[in-house]
Design a protein around this motif. Structure first.
Motif, short mmCIF file in Angstrom:
data_model
loop_
_atom_site.label_atom_id
_atom_site.label_comp_id
_atom_site.label_asym_id
_atom_site.label_seq_id
_atom_site.Cartn_x
_atom_site.Cartn_y
_atom_site.Cartn_z
N GLU A 53 0.85 -1.20 0.00
CA GLU A 53 0.00 0.00 0.00
C GLU A 53 0.88 1.24 0.00
N LEU A 54 1.35 1.62 -1.17
CA LEU A 54 2.35 2.68 -1.23
C LEU A 54 1.77 4.01 -1.67
N THR A 55 2.36 5.05 -1.14
CA THR A 55 2.06 6.40 -1.60
C THR A 55 3.37 7.00 -2.10
N LYS A 56 3.29 7.70 -3.20
CA LYS A 56 4.49 8.34 -3.73
C LYS A 56 4.68 9.69 -3.04
N LYS A 60 10.27 16.70 -3.59
CA LYS A 60 11.50 16.38 -2.86
C LYS A 60 11.86 17.44 -1.84
N ARG A 121 13.42 6.14 6.85
CA ARG A 121 14.03 5.02 6.13
C ARG A 121 14.68 4.12 7.16
N ASN A 147 6.24 9.19 6.68
CA ASN A 147 6.13 8.20 5.64
C ASN A 147 7.15 7.10 5.92
N TYR A 148 6.63 5.89 6.12
CA TYR A 148 7.54 4.76 6.29
C TYR A 148 8.01 4.34 4.91
N SER A 149 9.24 4.60 4.62
CA SER A 149 9.76 4.27 3.30
C SER A 149 9.81 2.76 3.10
N THR A 150 9.24 2.28 2.03
CA THR A 150 9.24 0.84 1.74
C THR A 150 9.46 0.59 0.26
N THR B 35 20.09 9.32 -9.33
CA THR B 35 19.53 8.16 -8.65
C THR B 35 18.02 8.27 -8.81
N ILE B 36 17.48 7.48 -9.71
CA ILE B 36 16.03 7.56 -9.91
C ILE B 36 15.37 6.68 -8.87
N ASP B 37 15.41 7.11 -7.63
CA ASP B 37 14.61 6.38 -6.67
C ASP B 37 13.52 7.30 -6.17
N ILE B 38 12.34 7.05 -6.67
CA ILE B 38 11.20 7.81 -6.20
C ILE B 38 10.86 7.30 -4.81
N ASP B 39 10.77 8.21 -3.89
CA ASP B 39 10.52 7.82 -2.51
C ASP B 39 9.08 7.35 -2.38
N LYS B 40 8.93 6.08 -2.05
CA LYS B 40 7.60 5.52 -1.87
C LYS B 40 7.50 4.96 -0.47
N GLY B 41 6.30 4.91 0.02
CA GLY B 41 6.13 4.32 1.34
C GLY B 41 4.72 4.44 1.85
N ILE B 42 4.56 4.03 3.10
CA ILE B 42 3.25 4.10 3.73
C ILE B 42 3.16 5.42 4.48
#
Lengths: 155, 187
Positions: A53-56, A60, A121, A147-150, B35-42
């Motif tokens: 269940e991710l949110t972008k 930045k 993170r 946001n818990y980065s996953t 670094t193409i890391d789009i920050d994703k998460g809960i």
């Protein structure tokens, strides 16, 4: 027969390279836009867990990163082996979090400050104790959006 | 006058051949630093800090879905051992309560998920549990959304209009309270 080949050889002129810079510039702009400069060296090992269940996180500039994990091999002599918090490029304690948040906040325009998100993170093997301490520190500093980065889970 | 014009024309053309080289140089620089890391998460909204503890005994017991995760990463859901895999279905059943059972939530607006862990719980397990709870809500929201006109095949996500999202979430609010963890099993 020989007439034919001769003619063909003559007919092919040098390919114009005039549009080459344009193509390269296009690529250049693409990479300039997507580039995120690595601002700080990672002092702790972090492999974030997987989830579905991710949110972008979109902007930045509105995100500050907090790393939690075991110090890397080369830093173990200094920082030990138990999980630590990294803010910017320093190993820190949860007491340093309010100052860290404030330093990030002053760079953000005032009307967007409510949208600041803290990206946690955290290494998957870390125990919740240190995470809880960080969460408490964030709550006390009134930084409630986190946001818990996953990583996305591969099915 | 005529002579001058001729002169100008000679110096008019700049050699653009090296332009590609310059662009290449910059391109390679950005290629390396990218670094193409789009920050994703809960994404989680924490409750504001207060010294007052919420008293869970005031709540009606049938409306509380308690999830405990201990230091050995075992799960206790409403007083009985459970697996992470079952959590999503159980949560959905608890919130929606399709059979109107006595021991499940009266209605979705009254349902409360209570999550508690030890300080020794691993972060990975915690995220898994949180992910399942969130997934249960997301699935319920999608089901709710599909009953609304014009959204019969839509999936609930952040691209939907805010108005619609608010409407769906008002019917099934995401209420997850996290208790202070117990001090077991810290390294």
């Amino acid at each position: 027969m020989s007439k034919f080949t001769k003619k063909r050889g003559k007919a092919s002129p040098a390919i114009s390279t005039a549009s080459l810079p344009d193509i390269i510039f296009m690529l250049l702009f693409f990479f300039m836009v997507v580039t995120v400069m690595r601002s700080s060296d990672r002092l702790v090992d972090v492999i974030v867990p997987e989830a579905t269940e991710l949110t972008k996180l979109e902007k930045k500039s509105l995100v500050n990163q907090i790393y939690i994990g075991k110090p890397k091999d080369q830093y173990r002599d200094i920082y030990g082996t138990s999980p630590r918090i990294q803010l910017n490029d320093k190993i820190s304690d949860e007491d340093d979090i309010p100052i860290f948040l404030e330093k990030h906040k002053i760079k953000v325009p005032e009307n967007q400050r409510s949208k600041i998100t803290s990206s946690l993170r955290v290494d998957g093997e870390v125990t919740m104790g240190i995470v809880q301490d960080v969460k408490t520190a964030l709550r006390k500093a009134n930084q409630l959006k986190i946001n818990y980065s996953t990583r996305p889970k591969a099915n | 006058m005529l002579k001058r014009k001729k002169n100008n024309r000679v110096s008019n053309e700049v050699n653009a051949g090296s332009m590609a080289d310059i662009a290449f140089l910059l391109l390679i620089f950005f290629l390396v630093t990218t670094t193409i890391d789009i920050d994703k998460g809960i994404t989680v909204k924490l409750p504001p800090w207060s010294n007052e503890e919420v008293d869970p005994t005031k709540l009606n017991k049938r409306n509380v879905f308690s999830v405990l995760v201990n230091a050995d990463d075992q799960l206790l859901v409403r007083g009985e051992l459970a697996e992470v895999e079952q959590l999503r279905e159980r949560t959905k059943e608890f919130i929606a309560n399709p059979e109107k059972r006595e021991d499940l939530a009266e209605k979705p607006t009254k349902a409360i998920i209570s999550l508690k862990n030890d300080r020794g719980t691993s972060y990975e397990t915690y995220i898994q549990v949180y992910n399942e709870l969130k997934a249960a809500y997301n699935e319920l929201w999608t089901e709710k959304l599909n009953t609304m006109p014009g959204y019969s095949d839509a999936i609930f996500n952040n691209e939907l209009p805010l108005e619609i999202r608010r409407q769906v979430r008002a019917e099934i609010p995401f209420v997850l309270s996290e208790a202070e963890p117990t001090n077991f099993g810290e390294e």
